[in-house]
Design a protein around this motif. Structure first.
Motif, PDB file in Angstrom:
ATOM      1  N   SER A  17       0.833  -1.199   0.000  1.00  0.00           N
ATOM      2  CA  SER A  17       0.000   0.000   0.000  1.00  0.00           C
ATOM      3  C   SER A  17       0.871   1.254   0.000  1.00  0.00           C
ATOM      4  O   SER A  17       2.057   1.209   0.313  1.00  0.00           O
ATOM      5  N   GLY A  18       0.236   2.372  -0.335  1.00  0.00           N
ATOM      6  CA  GLY A  18       0.899   3.662  -0.228  1.00  0.00           C
ATOM      7  C   GLY A  18       1.917   3.984  -1.302  1.00  0.00           C
ATOM      8  O   GLY A  18       2.630   4.981  -1.195  1.00  0.00           O
ATOM      9  N   ALA A  19       2.009   3.175  -2.368  1.00  0.00           N
ATOM     10  CA  ALA A  19       2.996   3.430  -3.417  1.00  0.00           C
ATOM     11  C   ALA A  19       2.626   4.681  -4.206  1.00  0.00           C
ATOM     12  O   ALA A  19       1.450   4.968  -4.437  1.00  0.00           O
ATOM     13  N   THR A  20       3.647   5.431  -4.614  1.00  0.00           N
ATOM     14  CA  THR A  20       3.425   6.660  -5.392  1.00  0.00           C
ATOM     15  C   THR A  20       3.876   6.523  -6.839  1.00  0.00           C
ATOM     16  O   THR A  20       3.702   7.444  -7.628  1.00  0.00           O
ATOM     17  N   GLY A  21       4.466   5.370  -7.188  1.00  0.00           N
ATOM     18  CA  GLY A  21       4.770   5.079  -8.579  1.00  0.00           C
ATOM     19  C   GLY A  21       6.125   5.541  -9.050  1.00  0.00           C
ATOM     20  O   GLY A  21       6.982   5.989  -8.281  1.00  0.00           O
ATOM     21  N   SER A  22       6.316   5.456 -10.353  1.00  0.00           N
ATOM     22  CA  SER A  22       7.577   5.792 -10.993  1.00  0.00           C
ATOM     23  C   SER A  22       7.300   6.851 -12.062  1.00  0.00           C
ATOM     24  O   SER A  22       6.533   7.777 -11.834  1.00  0.00           O
ATOM     25  N   ALA A 137       4.440 -10.145 -12.495  1.00  0.00           N
ATOM     26  CA  ALA A 137       4.350  -9.038 -11.547  1.00  0.00           C
ATOM     27  C   ALA A 137       3.455  -9.353 -10.358  1.00  0.00           C
ATOM     28  O   ALA A 137       3.720  -8.888  -9.238  1.00  0.00           O
ATOM     29  N   ILE A 138       2.386 -10.143 -10.551  1.00  0.00           N
ATOM     30  CA  ILE A 138       1.452 -10.376  -9.445  1.00  0.00           C
ATOM     31  C   ILE A 138       2.096 -11.152  -8.303  1.00  0.00           C
ATOM     32  O   ILE A 138       1.653 -11.035  -7.149  1.00  0.00           O
ATOM     33  N   LEU A 139       3.143 -11.925  -8.587  1.00  0.00           N
ATOM     34  CA  LEU A 139       3.878 -12.575  -7.505  1.00  0.00           C
ATOM     35  C   LEU A 139       5.110 -11.772  -7.106  1.00  0.00           C
ATOM     36  O   LEU A 139       5.408 -11.623  -5.920  1.00  0.00           O
ATOM     37  N   ALA A 140       5.807 -11.223  -8.090  1.00  0.00           N
ATOM     38  CA  ALA A 140       7.034 -10.484  -7.790  1.00  0.00           C
ATOM     39  C   ALA A 140       6.778  -9.315  -6.846  1.00  0.00           C
ATOM     40  O   ALA A 140       7.639  -8.978  -6.018  1.00  0.00           O
ATOM     41  N   VAL A 141       5.613  -8.688  -6.938  1.00  0.00           N
ATOM     42  CA  VAL A 141       5.312  -7.531  -6.101  1.00  0.00           C
ATOM     43  C   VAL A 141       5.324  -7.871  -4.619  1.00  0.00           C
ATOM     44  O   VAL A 141       5.490  -6.984  -3.765  1.00  0.00           O
ATOM     45  N   ASP A 142       5.177  -9.140  -4.276  1.00  0.00           N
ATOM     46  CA  ASP A 142       5.154  -9.542  -2.869  1.00  0.00           C
ATOM     47  C   ASP A 142       6.557  -9.692  -2.284  1.00  0.00           C
ATOM     48  O   ASP A 142       6.689  -9.942  -1.075  1.00  0.00           O
ATOM     49  N   PHE A 143       7.591  -9.555  -3.107  1.00  0.00           N
ATOM     50  CA  PHE A 143       8.969  -9.673  -2.647  1.00  0.00           C
ATOM     51  C   PHE A 143       9.658  -8.304  -2.672  1.00  0.00           C
ATOM     52  O   PHE A 143       9.378  -7.477  -3.544  1.00  0.00           O
ATOM     53  N   PRO A 144      10.595  -8.072  -1.773  1.00  0.00           N
ATOM     54  CA  PRO A 144      11.339  -6.799  -1.783  1.00  0.00           C
ATOM     55  C   PRO A 144      12.179  -6.593  -3.034  1.00  0.00           C
ATOM     56  O   PRO A 144      12.530  -5.452  -3.347  1.00  0.00           O
ATOM     57  N   LEU A 150       7.232   0.210  -8.653  1.00  0.00           N
ATOM     58  CA  LEU A 150       6.540  -0.492  -9.732  1.00  0.00           C
ATOM     59  C   LEU A 150       5.222  -1.105  -9.274  1.00  0.00           C
ATOM     60  O   LEU A 150       4.468  -1.637 -10.086  1.00  0.00           O
ATOM     61  N   ALA A 151       4.951  -1.056  -7.957  1.00  0.00           N
ATOM     62  CA  ALA A 151       3.699  -1.594  -7.426  1.00  0.00           C
ATOM     63  C   ALA A 151       2.551  -0.639  -7.732  1.00  0.00           C
ATOM     64  O   ALA A 151       2.756   0.525  -8.075  1.00  0.00           O
ATOM     65  N   MET A 161       2.627  -2.103 -12.604  1.00  0.00           N
ATOM     66  CA  MET A 161       1.434  -2.880 -12.279  1.00  0.00           C
ATOM     67  C   MET A 161       0.157  -2.111 -12.595  1.00  0.00           C
ATOM     68  O   MET A 161      -0.859  -2.712 -12.964  1.00  0.00           O
ATOM     69  N   ASP A 162       0.186  -0.801 -12.451  1.00  0.00           N
ATOM     70  CA  ASP A 162      -0.975  -0.011 -12.874  1.00  0.00           C
ATOM     71  C   ASP A 162      -1.208  -0.178 -14.365  1.00  0.00           C
ATOM     72  O   ASP A 162      -2.351  -0.273 -14.828  1.00  0.00           O
ATOM     73  N   LEU A 163      -0.133  -0.203 -15.117  1.00  0.00           N
ATOM     74  CA  LEU A 163      -0.239  -0.359 -16.563  1.00  0.00           C
ATOM     75  C   LEU A 163      -0.727  -1.753 -16.937  1.00  0.00           C
ATOM     76  O   LEU A 163      -1.500  -1.919 -17.879  1.00  0.00           O
ATOM     77  N   GLY A 164      -0.305  -2.764 -16.184  1.00  0.00           N
ATOM     78  CA  GLY A 164      -0.672  -4.140 -16.501  1.00  0.00           C
ATOM     79  C   GLY A 164      -2.168  -4.366 -16.514  1.00  0.00           C
ATOM     80  O   GLY A 164      -2.703  -5.084 -17.369  1.00  0.00           O
ATOM     81  N   VAL A 165      -2.872  -3.750 -15.577  1.00  0.00           N
ATOM     82  CA  VAL A 165      -4.330  -3.885 -15.509  1.00  0.00           C
ATOM     83  C   VAL A 165      -4.964  -3.322 -16.777  1.00  0.00           C
ATOM     84  O   VAL A 165      -5.812  -3.961 -17.418  1.00  0.00           O
ATOM     85  N   GLY A 166      -4.548  -2.111 -17.146  1.00  0.00           N
ATOM     86  CA  GLY A 166      -5.102  -1.486 -18.339  1.00  0.00           C
ATOM     87  C   GLY A 166      -4.746  -2.233 -19.609  1.00  0.00           C
ATOM     88  O   GLY A 166      -5.559  -2.344 -20.531  1.00  0.00           O
ATOM     89  N   ALA A 167      -3.509  -2.758 -19.672  1.00  0.00           N
ATOM     90  CA  ALA A 167      -3.075  -3.507 -20.847  1.00  0.00           C
ATOM     91  C   ALA A 167      -3.909  -4.762 -21.034  1.00  0.00           C
ATOM     92  O   ALA A 167      -4.219  -5.162 -22.164  1.00  0.00           O
ATOM     93  N   PHE A 168      -4.284  -5.405 -19.927  1.00  0.00           N
ATOM     94  CA  PHE A 168      -5.122  -6.598 -19.999  1.00  0.00           C
ATOM     95  C   PHE A 168      -6.472  -6.254 -20.624  1.00  0.00           C
ATOM     96  O   PHE A 168      -6.977  -6.975 -21.491  1.00  0.00           O
TER      97      PHE A 168
END
Length: 509
Positions: A17-22, A137-144, A150-151, A161-168
């Motif tokens: 939570s709380g990510a501000t992106g890239s 990404a859906i698993l990698a995001v759970d690791f440091p 990128l979350a 990951m924000d882009l991945g949802v839209g790309a789908f």
């Protein structure tokens, strides 16, 4: 023990939570590893044995591993990863291809690629890479090892990951164009009958969405409420979008799909800015079933705009001529008749496709979407905060459209570079009695074809694997070494499943 589990659940939710992106540039550079890997693959394919290159282990190393590295170990220096792949590819390019010319390939050698009734190579590559990056990404995001930048952003910002949802969603729209291109008269068929057929197709996806809610709540699995809401999830959105598209078919008969998509995007922004829906999503308490799922409900119209822009792209790239569907619309608007149909253009040989014209139109649209995104941000049309996947504002819709159109164009340009159109080549009639043409017909990697054949099944499997791994391993406390071991094993398991099922379509929707 129960309190420890509860503490870890809270820590895990805080971790994602709380990510501000890239930045948009950073995301594009990370994604460029996909283009570089395809360039390396086709360079090797044209100069080595295709039988050896298309074996699963080599395909995984060249086409999948770079995607994983780009979002983990190389996430802070993505350009370096692309350069490391381009150097050997460019070096090999100095040597001549295995075959300089031979007679036209047989039908067997062109199976699944030379005819437009099969998947187009550049589209197969695009969809496979989009799905793979989402699965990884859906698993990698759970690791440091996966950077927090990128979350998924909490409210505003851009990330992988924000882009991945839209790309789908955009990719779903592209494929939804198939029945429209095969027979444009499908648009004028009764809406109710199409709804019934589509409901049957998407019903299993809706059930999956409901089952996922029950499993998450029943196992106290860490969840991020601000993604879609308390009960809503991505499967529910995916199931509803095709139904909403069907309702718009009478409009699509007469209005350019891209224009319709932009109009809906503007209506979405109007609702967010003028009617206060953005404040509702960001600030209103969750006091009822509607407010509990405010993100999923409010974002639905925005995702419909993304879906329609993907649909517009599909009507452009699927036929042999990019103007085929537009000609149908113009003719219908003039005469009110559905005389142009049957999808004869769609069934043309791959060799007769006007891919150069398609590339030109894709370039024009990608420039239009990027320029529109820049203008939207410059004038702060959707506010000064910027892109928001949470509310799917105008900037997000334009970003998704610009990114996906650009990368589809990139894969098409690679096809044109490695497999030039025979119409652009000079025949040498003096060497033999027969015309001599390059034997290489545009192809996609067998691994990519396998992934596309059962994409939804693989996505579901990836979600199951992700859940099991998170329930058994404290992922947020895992070292980078073991994280990469687990992620490599996870990606291999998903790809091996795709490879094993490459001759079977498990679930057709």
């Amino acid at each position: 023990m129960g309190r420890d589990a509860g503490d870890y659940k809270q820590l895990k939710e805080d971790f994602v939570s709380g990510a501000t992106g890239s930045t948009v540039t950073h995301v594009n550079l990370i994604s460029s590893a996909a283009l570089a890997s395809v360039f390396l693959y086709h360079t090797l394919l044209s100069r080595t044995s295709s039988i050896r290159l298309n074996k699963f282990p080599i395909s995984w190393v060249i086409l999948v591993l770079p995607l994983l590295l780009s979002m983990t170990l190389f996430a802070d220096m993505p350009a370096l990863l692309s350069i490391l792949m381009l150097i050997p590819a460019l070096g090999l390019s100095l040597f001549s291809c295995r075959e300089s010319g031979t007679s036209l390939p047989s039908n067997e050698s062109e199976r699944g690629t030379a005819n437009a009734k099969g998947p187009l190579p550049f589209l197969t590559t695009y969809r496979a890479h989009m799905l793979l990056m989402t699965i990884l990404a859906i698993l990698a995001v759970d690791f440091p090892v996966f950077p927090r930048s990128l979350a998924k952003c909490e409210s505003f910002g851009v990330s992988l990951m924000d882009l991945g949802v839209g790309a789908f969603v955009f990719s779903q729209g592209v494929i939804s164009a198939i029945p429209l291109v095969k027979n444009p008269a499908y648009l004028a068929s009764p809406v109710l009958s199409k709804l019934v057929v589509t409901i049957r197709k998407v019903f299993p996806v809706m059930v999956l969405g409901i089952v996922r809610v029950l499993l998450v709540k029943g196992t106290e699995y860490p969840e991020h409420e601000t993604e879609y809401g308390t009960h809503w999830n991505f499967f529910i959105t995916l199931a509803l979008l095709p139904l909403m598209e069907i309702l718009l078919h009478p409009v699509i008969l007469r209005v350019p799909i891209s224009m319709l998509g932009i109009l809906i995007a503007m209506c979405q922004q109007l609702g967010l800015s003028v009617f206060g829906l953005q404040d509702v999503v960001l600030s209103a308490p969750r006091v009822g079933i509607l407010s509990a799922n405010k993100e999923g409900i409010v974002s639905l119209m925005g995702y419909l705009a993304v879906h329609l822009l993907g649909l517009s792209t599909g009507t452009m790239i699927l036929p042999s001529s990019p103007s085929y569907f537009r000609r149908f619309q113009r003719q219908f608007n003039k005469t009110g008749k559905l005389s142009l149909g049957g999808g004869e253009k769609y069934k043309d040989s791959y060799r007769s496709r006007q891919n150069d014209k398609t590339a030109t139109e894709l370039w024009a649209y990608s420039m239009l979407w990027w320029a529109s995104l820049g203008l939207t941000r410059l004038l702060q049309i959707d506010g000064k905060e910027g892109v928001s996947r949470r509310v799917v504002n105008l900037s997000y819709i334009l970003w998704v459209a610009a990114y996906n159109t650009s990368f589809i164009l990139g894969y098409l340009l690679l096809d044109l570079y490695f497999y030039p159109s025979p119409s652009k080549l000079k025949y040498n009639r003096q060497q033999s009695d027969q015309d001599v043409l390059p034997s290489r017909v545009a192809v996609s990697a067998p691994l990519f074809e396998a992934i596309n054949k059962n994409g939804l099944v693989l996505f579901l499997l990836a979600n199951v694997f992700t859940g099991l791994i998170n329930l058994t391993i404290p992922t947020m406390f895992t070292s980078n070494f073991w994280a990469m071991v687990i992620l490599c094993g996870y990606s291999i398991a998903v790809c091996v499943t795709a490879w094993a099922l490459r001759n079977t379509r498990v679930w057709k929707i």
